[in-house]
Design a protein around this motif. Structure first.
Motif, PDB file in Angstrom:
ATOM      1  N   UNK A  59       0.841  -1.186   0.000  1.00  0.00           N
ATOM      2  CA  UNK A  59       0.000   0.000   0.000  1.00  0.00           C
ATOM      3  C   UNK A  59       0.884   1.246   0.000  1.00  0.00           C
ATOM      4  N   UNK A  60       1.975   1.226   0.787  1.00  0.00           N
ATOM      5  CA  UNK A  60       2.813   2.416   0.949  1.00  0.00           C
ATOM      6  C   UNK A  60       4.263   2.153   0.561  1.00  0.00           C
ATOM      7  N   UNK A  61       4.554   2.217  -0.727  1.00  0.00           N
ATOM      8  CA  UNK A  61       5.926   2.026  -1.203  1.00  0.00           C
ATOM      9  C   UNK A  61       6.762   3.281  -0.938  1.00  0.00           C
ATOM     10  N   UNK A  62       6.104   4.439  -0.894  1.00  0.00           N
ATOM     11  CA  UNK A  62       6.827   5.703  -0.661  1.00  0.00           C
ATOM     12  C   UNK A  62       7.552   5.698   0.679  1.00  0.00           C
ATOM     13  N   UNK A  67      12.613   5.321   3.816  1.00  0.00           N
ATOM     14  CA  UNK A  67      13.442   4.601   4.786  1.00  0.00           C
ATOM     15  C   UNK A  67      14.776   4.173   4.189  1.00  0.00           C
ATOM     16  N   UNK A  68      14.761   3.760   2.933  1.00  0.00           N
ATOM     17  CA  UNK A  68      15.997   3.333   2.259  1.00  0.00           C
ATOM     18  C   UNK A  68      16.899   4.517   1.979  1.00  0.00           C
ATOM     19  N   UNK A 109      22.927   1.471  -4.461  1.00  0.00           N
ATOM     20  CA  UNK A 109      22.242   0.890  -5.606  1.00  0.00           C
ATOM     21  C   UNK A 109      22.113   1.833  -6.772  1.00  0.00           C
ATOM     22  N   UNK A 110      21.144   1.535  -7.633  1.00  0.00           N
ATOM     23  CA  UNK A 110      20.919   2.296  -8.870  1.00  0.00           C
ATOM     24  C   UNK A 110      19.467   2.740  -8.972  1.00  0.00           C
ATOM     25  N   UNK A 111      19.254   3.758  -9.803  1.00  0.00           N
ATOM     26  CA  UNK A 111      17.895   4.230 -10.055  1.00  0.00           C
ATOM     27  C   UNK A 111      17.699   4.545 -11.529  1.00  0.00           C
ATOM     28  N   UNK A 112      16.539   4.163 -12.028  1.00  0.00           N
ATOM     29  CA  UNK A 112      16.064   4.631 -13.329  1.00  0.00           C
ATOM     30  C   UNK A 112      14.799   5.431 -13.005  1.00  0.00           C
ATOM     31  N   UNK A 128      24.080   6.974  -3.493  1.00  0.00           N
ATOM     32  CA  UNK A 128      25.057   6.816  -2.412  1.00  0.00           C
ATOM     33  C   UNK A 128      24.387   6.852  -1.045  1.00  0.00           C
ATOM     34  N   UNK A 129      25.093   6.346  -0.038  1.00  0.00           N
ATOM     35  CA  UNK A 129      24.583   6.288   1.334  1.00  0.00           C
ATOM     36  C   UNK A 129      24.128   7.649   1.845  1.00  0.00           C
ATOM     37  N   UNK A 130      24.808   8.732   1.421  1.00  0.00           N
ATOM     38  CA  UNK A 130      24.463  10.074   1.907  1.00  0.00           C
ATOM     39  C   UNK A 130      23.311  10.708   1.125  1.00  0.00           C
ATOM     40  N   UNK A 131      22.592   9.892   0.333  1.00  0.00           N
ATOM     41  CA  UNK A 131      21.416  10.299  -0.454  1.00  0.00           C
ATOM     42  C   UNK A 131      21.759  11.206  -1.631  1.00  0.00           C
ATOM     43  N   UNK A 132      23.029  11.224  -2.016  1.00  0.00           N
ATOM     44  CA  UNK A 132      23.406  11.925  -3.244  1.00  0.00           C
ATOM     45  C   UNK A 132      23.372  10.913  -4.382  1.00  0.00           C
ATOM     46  N   UNK A 133      23.438  11.414  -5.599  1.00  0.00           N
ATOM     47  CA  UNK A 133      23.414  10.527  -6.761  1.00  0.00           C
ATOM     48  C   UNK A 133      24.132  11.199  -7.921  1.00  0.00           C
ATOM     49  N   UNK A 134      24.567  10.374  -8.861  1.00  0.00           N
ATOM     50  CA  UNK A 134      25.171  10.885 -10.089  1.00  0.00           C
ATOM     51  C   UNK A 134      24.953   9.848 -11.180  1.00  0.00           C
ATOM     52  N   UNK A 135      25.215  10.270 -12.406  1.00  0.00           N
ATOM     53  CA  UNK A 135      24.991   9.345 -13.530  1.00  0.00           C
ATOM     54  C   UNK A 135      25.899   8.132 -13.409  1.00  0.00           C
TER      55      UNK A 135
END
Length: 140
Positions: A59-62, A67-68, A109-112, A128-135
């Motif tokens: 019901x609540x994936x958000x 949390x992740x 992990x990865x995101x699309x 990344x663990x610190x909630x940053x991301x890059x290509x």
């Protein structure tokens, strides 16, 4: 008593063999909203290239995404977990395989992102663990 002991040994042996066989099979858990479906072509690719797929409707994936620690800007419909790593959205199976060849330090992990789904050349991001991301790369 003898028959009961033999039966118990068979059950234990069967359970042990199941665990050994199961350990060789990777299972990716796909958490998705109960109101959405994952594209069958993506699920087929994951099953063929990555491992067994187990779909968990929620019901609540958000809340799981929060949390992740998946940044909101790169969220998508479903969230998958494999070997303690997260794969947000319909990450191409080749990107997942590339990720496991050399797991970048401090990555989760990865995101699309959802906005990449309709593009022919899809931009995949590393999280990344610190909630940053890059290509991470571009995939078909």
């Amino acid at each position: 008593k003898y028959i009961r002991r033999i039966l118990m040994q068979k059950i234990i042996l069967s359970a042990f063999l199941s665990l050994v066989l199961y350990a060789d099979t990777q299972t990716i858990q796909v958490f998705k909203p109960i109101t959405s479906t994952c594209p069958q072509s993506w699920l087929d690719d994951i099953q063929k290239d990555v491992g067994e797929v187990k779909i968990v409707s929620m019901i609540d994936v958000k809340n799981l995404k929060r949390q992740i620690g998946i940044p909101q800007e790169i969220q998508s419909c479903n969230t998958s977990i494999l070997n303690d790593y997260v794969f947000e959205g319909n990450v191409p199976s080749l990107a997942i395989k590339d990720f496991f060849k050399y797991i970048p330090k401090n990555s989760i992990g990865l995101s699309l992102p959802a906005y990449e789904n309709e593009k022919e050349l899809k931009q995949v991001f590393i999280i990344y663990e610190d909630k940053t991301y890059k290509e991470f790369g571009k995939y078909k």
